[in-house]
Design a protein around this motif. Structure first.
Motif, PDB file in Angstrom:
ATOM      1  N   PRO A  58       0.591  -1.426  -0.278  1.00  0.00           N
ATOM      2  CA  PRO A  58      -0.351  -0.082   0.235  1.00  0.00           C
ATOM      3  C   PRO A  58       0.564   1.072  -0.004  1.00  0.00           C
ATOM      4  CG  PRO A  58      -0.183  -1.488   2.236  1.00  0.00           C
ATOM      5  CD  PRO A  58       0.455  -2.015   1.593  1.00  0.00           C
ATOM      6  N   PHE A  59       1.687   1.304   0.470  1.00  0.00           N
ATOM      7  CA  PHE A  59       2.804   2.243  -0.026  1.00  0.00           C
ATOM      8  C   PHE A  59       4.081   2.462  -0.821  1.00  0.00           C
ATOM      9  CE2 PHE A  59       1.818   1.443   4.151  1.00  0.00           C
ATOM     10  CZ  PHE A  59       1.269   3.061   4.778  1.00  0.00           C
ATOM     11  N   SER A  60       3.365   1.834  -2.542  1.00  0.00           N
ATOM     12  CA  SER A  60       4.415   1.670  -3.049  1.00  0.00           C
ATOM     13  C   SER A  60       4.453   2.920  -4.178  1.00  0.00           C
ATOM     14  CB  SER A  60       4.439   0.085  -3.482  1.00  0.00           C
ATOM     15  OG  SER A  60       2.917   0.357  -4.129  1.00  0.00           O
ATOM     16  N   ASP A  61       2.938   3.500  -3.528  1.00  0.00           N
ATOM     17  CA  ASP A  61       2.877   5.112  -4.256  1.00  0.00           C
ATOM     18  C   ASP A  61       3.946   6.027  -4.238  1.00  0.00           C
ATOM     19  OD1 ASP A  61       1.709   4.280  -2.072  1.00  0.00           O
ATOM     20  OD2 ASP A  61      -0.358   5.905  -3.042  1.00  0.00           O
ATOM     21  N   VAL A  62       4.127   5.896  -2.577  1.00  0.00           N
ATOM     22  CA  VAL A  62       4.744   6.842  -1.934  1.00  0.00           C
ATOM     23  C   VAL A  62       6.247   6.585  -2.103  1.00  0.00           C
ATOM     24  CG1 VAL A  62       5.362   7.771   0.488  1.00  0.00           C
ATOM     25  CG2 VAL A  62       3.289   7.230  -0.406  1.00  0.00           C
ATOM     26  N   GLY A  63       6.936   5.905  -2.476  1.00  0.00           N
ATOM     27  CA  GLY A  63       7.772   4.994  -2.690  1.00  0.00           C
ATOM     28  C   GLY A  63       9.346   5.620  -1.623  1.00  0.00           C
ATOM     29  N   ALA A  78      12.090   7.743  -6.251  1.00  0.00           N
ATOM     30  CA  ALA A  78      12.778   7.271  -7.403  1.00  0.00           C
ATOM     31  C   ALA A  78      11.839   8.488  -8.485  1.00  0.00           C
ATOM     32  CB  ALA A  78      12.450   6.042  -8.382  1.00  0.00           C
ATOM     33  N   ASP A  79      10.824   8.909  -8.097  1.00  0.00           N
ATOM     34  CA  ASP A  79      10.084   9.958  -8.245  1.00  0.00           C
ATOM     35  C   ASP A  79       9.089  10.784  -7.788  1.00  0.00           C
ATOM     36  OD1 ASP A  79       8.414  11.060  -9.628  1.00  0.00           O
ATOM     37  OD2 ASP A  79       7.281   9.449 -10.957  1.00  0.00           O
ATOM     38  N   VAL A  80       9.638  11.682  -7.668  1.00  0.00           N
ATOM     39  CA  VAL A  80       9.139  13.327  -6.832  1.00  0.00           C
ATOM     40  C   VAL A  80       7.763  13.239  -6.890  1.00  0.00           C
ATOM     41  CG1 VAL A  80      10.276  14.566  -7.972  1.00  0.00           C
ATOM     42  CG2 VAL A  80       9.866  14.972  -5.048  1.00  0.00           C
ATOM     43  N   GLU A  81       7.430  13.202  -7.863  1.00  0.00           N
ATOM     44  CA  GLU A  81       5.946  13.724  -8.028  1.00  0.00           C
ATOM     45  C   GLU A  81       5.390  12.804  -8.039  1.00  0.00           C
ATOM     46  OE1 GLU A  81       7.432  15.009 -12.056  1.00  0.00           O
ATOM     47  OE2 GLU A  81       6.356  16.604 -12.046  1.00  0.00           O
ATOM     48  N   ALA A  82       5.652  11.493  -8.051  1.00  0.00           N
ATOM     49  CA  ALA A  82       4.378  10.562  -7.786  1.00  0.00           C
ATOM     50  C   ALA A  82       4.777  10.296  -6.052  1.00  0.00           C
ATOM     51  CB  ALA A  82       5.023   9.115  -7.994  1.00  0.00           C
ATOM     52  N   ALA A  83       5.597  10.995  -6.038  1.00  0.00           N
ATOM     53  CA  ALA A  83       5.168  10.317  -4.182  1.00  0.00           C
ATOM     54  C   ALA A  83       4.969  11.769  -3.487  1.00  0.00           C
ATOM     55  CB  ALA A  83       7.179  10.817  -3.337  1.00  0.00           C
ATOM     56  N   ALA A  84       5.377  12.853  -4.088  1.00  0.00           N
ATOM     57  CA  ALA A  84       3.910  14.143  -3.682  1.00  0.00           C
ATOM     58  C   ALA A  84       2.582  13.501  -3.713  1.00  0.00           C
ATOM     59  CB  ALA A  84       5.036  15.219  -4.808  1.00  0.00           C
ATOM     60  N   ASP A  85       2.491  12.895  -5.003  1.00  0.00           N
ATOM     61  CA  ASP A  85       1.018  13.313  -5.464  1.00  0.00           C
ATOM     62  C   ASP A  85       0.180  12.174  -4.101  1.00  0.00           C
ATOM     63  OD1 ASP A  85       1.034  14.747  -7.218  1.00  0.00           O
ATOM     64  OD2 ASP A  85       1.019  13.082  -9.045  1.00  0.00           O
ATOM     65  N   ALA A  86       1.242  10.881  -4.047  1.00  0.00           N
ATOM     66  CA  ALA A  86       0.548   9.903  -3.125  1.00  0.00           C
ATOM     67  C   ALA A  86       0.333  10.431  -1.875  1.00  0.00           C
ATOM     68  CB  ALA A  86       1.046   8.826  -2.888  1.00  0.00           C
ATOM     69  N   LEU A  87       1.290  11.145  -1.598  1.00  0.00           N
ATOM     70  CA  LEU A  87       1.038  12.441  -0.196  1.00  0.00           C
ATOM     71  C   LEU A  87       0.071  13.577   0.107  1.00  0.00           C
ATOM     72  CD1 LEU A  87       4.934  12.281   0.510  1.00  0.00           C
ATOM     73  CD2 LEU A  87       3.242  10.874   1.737  1.00  0.00           C
ATOM     74  N   ARG A  88       0.199  13.845  -0.626  1.00  0.00           N
ATOM     75  CA  ARG A  88      -1.720  15.035  -0.698  1.00  0.00           C
ATOM     76  C   ARG A  88      -2.644  13.883  -0.710  1.00  0.00           C
ATOM     77  NH1 ARG A  88       1.271  16.967  -5.927  1.00  0.00           N
ATOM     78  NH2 ARG A  88       2.748  19.003  -5.224  1.00  0.00           N
TER      79      ARG A  88
END
Ligand code: CMX
Length: 175
Positions: A35-40, A126-136
Motif C-alpha cells: 500500500p506504500f509503493s505509491d509513496v516509494g 525514484a519519482d518525486v512527483e509520484a511520491a508528492a501525489d501519493a502524500l497529497r
C-alpha cells in the motif's frame, strides 16, 4: 508493585510487524503491490542541519567528528550555502549542512526562530512527483505544486512540518 511491561498481546503485535531475520532488506517490504509503493520511500537520503556559518560548521564537523565534505554548492533559489558530509564509508545517508545565503531564506528564518540544529529529514524517492501525489492523496500538504531544484541537480519537494509530526520532510529524486 506495578508491572510496566507491555502485555504479551502488544508485544506480539510489535513483533509481527518487525522485519524477520533473513527476510531481505527492509525496503523490500514496500515493494510493488504494497500500500506504500505509491509513496516509494527508498532510504534516508540525508539529515539537514541549519548552521549560521558554513565554513565554521565544516571545520567543526571535520575536527570533532572526522566528517568530510563530499559536495558543496550554493542554491540561489533556496537561498542556501550547503555542504554534504559523508559518514563512515560514505555508503549511507549524508549530513547536509545548510547556511543562509540571504536573510529572507527559509534557513535564516529557521535559525532566527529555533536556533541552529536539525531542520529536515530527507528521503530518497525514484519519482518525486509520484511520491508528492501519493502524500497529497493522504491529505498531507506539499510545499510546492511542482518539484524544485535541490542538491546536485536533484528534484525536491517538502511535506509541511505541521502535517508530519513537527518534522520538515524532504523528498529527493536524485539527478
Ligand atoms: N521543522 C519543524 N518545524 C518547522 C520548521 C522545520 N524546519 N520550519 C518551521 N517550522 C514550524 C514553525 O516552528 C512554526 O510552528 P508554530 O506555528 O508552532 O510556531 C510553523 O512551522 C510555521 O509554519 P509556516 O508559517 O507555514 O512557515 P514558515 O514561514 O515558518 O516556513 C517552511 C516553514 C517549512 C514552510 C519553510 O521553512 C520552507 O519553505 N521550507 C522548505 C524549503 C527549505 O527548507 N529550504 C532550505 C533547504 C534546501 C534544501 O534542502 O535543499
Amino acid at each position: 508493585m506495578t508491572d510496566n511491561t507491555p502485555s504479551a498481546g502488544h508485544a506480539e503485535n510489535v513483533t509481527a510487524h518487525a522485519p524477520q531475520p533473513g527476510a531481505g532488506p527492509v525496503g523490500a517490504r514496500h515493494a510493488e503491490g504494497s500500500p506504500f509503493s505509491d509513496v516509494g520511500l527508498l532510504r534516508i537520503d540525508h539529515v539537514g542541519i541549519a548552521v549560521p556559518d558554513l565554513d565554521e560548521a565544516l571545520r567543526f564537523y571535520a575536527d570533532n567528528f572526522g566528517l568530510h565534505c563530499v559536495h558543496q554548492e550554493t542554491n540561489e533559489e533556496q537561498g542556501v550555502r550547503e555542504a554534504m558530509l559523508a559518514v563512515g564509508d560514505g555508503s549511507g545517508p549524508r549530513i547536509q549542512l545548510l547556511a543562509p545565503a540571504r536573510p529572507d531564506s527559509a534557513i535564516a528564518k529557521f535559525i532566527d526562530r529555533s536556533g541552529p540544529g536539525l531542520q529536515q529529514l530527507a528521503y530518497t524517492v525514484a519519482d518525486v512527483e509520484a511520491a508528492a501525489d501519493a502524500l497529497r492523496a493522504r491529505g498531507l500538504r506539499l510545499l510546492y505544486d511542482s518539484p524544485k531544484r535541490g542538491t546536485a541537480g536533484s528534484r525536491i519537494n517538502f511535506v509541511h512540518p505541521k502535517d508530519a509530526g513537527g518534522v520538515l520532510v524532504e523528498l529527493v529524486e536524485p539527478a
